[in-house]
Design a protein around this motif. Structure first.
Motif, PDB file in Angstrom:
ATOM      1  N   LEU A  36      44.027  45.003  31.526  1.00 21.13           N
ATOM      2  CA  LEU A  36      45.164  45.142  30.630  1.00 21.13           C
ATOM      3  C   LEU A  36      44.589  45.390  29.240  1.00 21.13           C
ATOM      4  O   LEU A  36      43.927  44.537  28.659  1.00 21.13           O
ATOM      5  CB  LEU A  36      46.013  43.874  30.622  1.00 21.13           C
ATOM      6  N   ARG A  37      44.797  46.594  28.717  1.00 22.82           N
ATOM      7  CA  ARG A  37      44.259  46.962  27.403  1.00 22.82           C
ATOM      8  C   ARG A  37      45.176  46.401  26.316  1.00 22.82           C
ATOM      9  O   ARG A  37      46.352  46.734  26.259  1.00 22.82           O
ATOM     10  CB  ARG A  37      44.144  48.477  27.281  1.00 22.82           C
ATOM     11  N   ILE A  63      46.485  33.811  24.933  1.00 22.62           N
ATOM     12  CA  ILE A  63      47.746  34.184  25.595  1.00 22.62           C
ATOM     13  C   ILE A  63      47.549  35.490  26.359  1.00 22.62           C
ATOM     14  O   ILE A  63      47.978  35.638  27.512  1.00 22.62           O
ATOM     15  CB  ILE A  63      48.882  34.337  24.562  1.00 22.62           C
ATOM     16  N   GLY A  64      46.887  36.456  25.738  1.00 26.29           N
ATOM     17  CA  GLY A  64      46.614  37.736  26.395  1.00 26.29           C
ATOM     18  C   GLY A  64      45.775  37.570  27.645  1.00 26.29           C
ATOM     19  O   GLY A  64      46.028  38.205  28.675  1.00 26.29           O
ATOM     20  N   GLN A  65      44.774  36.707  27.564  1.00 29.19           N
ATOM     21  CA  GLN A  65      43.918  36.457  28.724  1.00 29.19           C
ATOM     22  C   GLN A  65      44.701  35.799  29.854  1.00 29.19           C
ATOM     23  O   GLN A  65      44.519  36.133  31.030  1.00 29.19           O
ATOM     24  CB  GLN A  65      42.738  35.586  28.302  1.00 29.19           C
ATOM     25  N   ALA A  66      45.585  34.866  29.484  1.00 29.21           N
ATOM     26  CA  ALA A  66      46.385  34.168  30.497  1.00 29.21           C
ATOM     27  C   ALA A  66      47.357  35.124  31.187  1.00 29.21           C
ATOM     28  O   ALA A  66      47.556  35.050  32.404  1.00 29.21           O
ATOM     29  CB  ALA A  66      47.140  33.006  29.855  1.00 29.21           C
ATOM     30  N   GLY A  72      46.562  39.729  37.612  1.00 30.34           N
ATOM     31  CA  GLY A  72      45.450  39.992  38.510  1.00 30.34           C
ATOM     32  C   GLY A  72      44.420  40.943  37.947  1.00 30.34           C
ATOM     33  O   GLY A  72      43.685  41.591  38.699  1.00 30.34           O
ATOM     34  N   VAL A  73      44.362  41.032  36.598  1.00 31.78           N
ATOM     35  CA  VAL A  73      43.411  41.942  35.950  1.00 31.78           C
ATOM     36  C   VAL A  73      42.688  41.211  34.817  1.00 31.78           C
ATOM     37  O   VAL A  73      42.983  40.055  34.524  1.00 31.78           O
ATOM     38  CB  VAL A  73      44.134  43.199  35.383  1.00 31.78           C
ATOM     39  N   GLU A  74      41.752  41.907  34.184  1.00 34.15           N
ATOM     40  CA  GLU A  74      41.031  41.360  33.040  1.00 34.15           C
ATOM     41  C   GLU A  74      41.683  41.828  31.744  1.00 34.15           C
ATOM     42  O   GLU A  74      42.235  42.926  31.674  1.00 34.15           O
ATOM     43  CB  GLU A  74      39.567  41.828  33.056  1.00 34.15           C
ATOM     44  N   ALA A  75      41.615  40.992  30.723  1.00 30.25           N
ATOM     45  CA  ALA A  75      42.105  41.381  29.404  1.00 30.25           C
ATOM     46  C   ALA A  75      40.998  42.129  28.671  1.00 30.25           C
ATOM     47  O   ALA A  75      39.883  41.631  28.548  1.00 30.25           O
ATOM     48  CB  ALA A  75      42.518  40.149  28.608  1.00 30.25           C
ATOM     49  N   LYS A  76      41.306  43.328  28.204  1.00 27.75           N
ATOM     50  CA  LYS A  76      40.347  44.111  27.431  1.00 27.75           C
ATOM     51  C   LYS A  76      40.934  44.344  26.040  1.00 27.75           C
ATOM     52  O   LYS A  76      41.914  45.063  25.877  1.00 27.75           O
ATOM     53  CB  LYS A  76      40.070  45.455  28.099  1.00 27.75           C
TER      54      LYS A  76
END
Length: 257
Positions: A36-37, A63-66, A72-76
């Motif tokens: 998630l960009r 919050i973005g990471q959570a 089901g993705v990584e925060a970028k």
């Protein structure tokens, strides 16, 4: 008749391809990419900033990471200055901006917002010995350090202030401390965090708006699947205590209402 059948087949294939492309333009695209960009400032404590080690941290970062984890993705994270941050959505530099973006009618015309996840109030900050600026109306003819396109900047301008453009809260507060600006209108939560870390800084709150402002996670319009997934993730992290743990860490209390 054979060429008609061929044309129909090609047309049908085109519709399938177009439908697939449309579906992959939002949530499916995020999931297939595995990330998630997220657009953010990186200079706006305690929401998004760099700690001494250089790592990007903050309330909005966590919050973005959570939320990314629930998808089901990584925060970028991709950092940028506030004045061009939201425009990065139009350029497809990222999928969303998580940076305490105020929910306004003007922005809602062009973008979609998640359900509100932060409630805060605008405060008028001046040097401790400033006795001239006691209300928002007192800004008339005074210099106010602001991000030019922010809600706070518009509020200062509405009250007759001459705006001194800045990149964000940190620069704004420094200009007030240096006497290069008479005041700044900014977020109450940011000011409280600043005073927590620098209790002796000679600045004070001169006035505070009565009504709270609400912030949301902002995305491009016409991405209903992604919006629904983000709202569901927000609901989940509030229900399981994740949101409260993050809020307690940075503010000592729930800041959602």
């Amino acid at each position: 008749m054979k060429w008609i059948s061929t044309l129909m087949a090609v047309a049908g294939l085109s519709l399938v391809v177009a439908g697939t492309a449309a579906a992959e333009s939002n949530l499916d695209k995020v999931k297939s990419s595995g990330e998630l960009r997220i657009g953010t400032e990186g200079t706006y404590a305690p929401f998004t900033y760099h700690e001494a080690s250089g790592a990007l941290v903050g309330f909005d970062v966590e919050i973005g990471q959570a939320i990314a984890k629930r998808l089901g993705v990584e925060a970028k994270f991709q950092e940028g200055k506030w004045d061009g941050l939201i425009a990065g959505l139009d350029a497809d530099r990222y999928d969303t901006v998580i940076n305490q973006v105020g929910i306004t009618e003007e922005r809602k015309k062009k973008y979609d917002f998640s359900e509100p996840y932060i409630a805060s109030k605008a405060v008028l900050i001046v040097k401790s010995d400033n006795e001239e600026v006691k209300t928002f109306a007192d800004l008339k003819g005074k210099k106010s350090a602001q991000s030019l396109t922010s809600n706070f900047g518009k509020l200062a301008e509405k009250n007759g202030a001459e705006l001194v453009g800045t990149d964000g809260f940190d620069q704004s507060i420094q200009l007030v401390l240096q006497g290069r600006a008479d005041a700044t209108i900014n977020d109450s939560l940011s000011f409280l965090d600043f005073k927590k870390h620098k209790p002796d800084a000679p600045v004070k709150i001169a006035a505070q708006e009565d009504n709270a402002d609400f912030s949301g996670i902002i995305i491009r319009k016409n991405e209903p699947e992604l919006l629904a997934a983000i709202n569901k993730a927000l609901e989940e992290i509030k229900a399981d205590g994740t949101y409260k743990a993050i809020a307690d860490k940075y503010f000592g209390q729930d800041v959602s209402n």
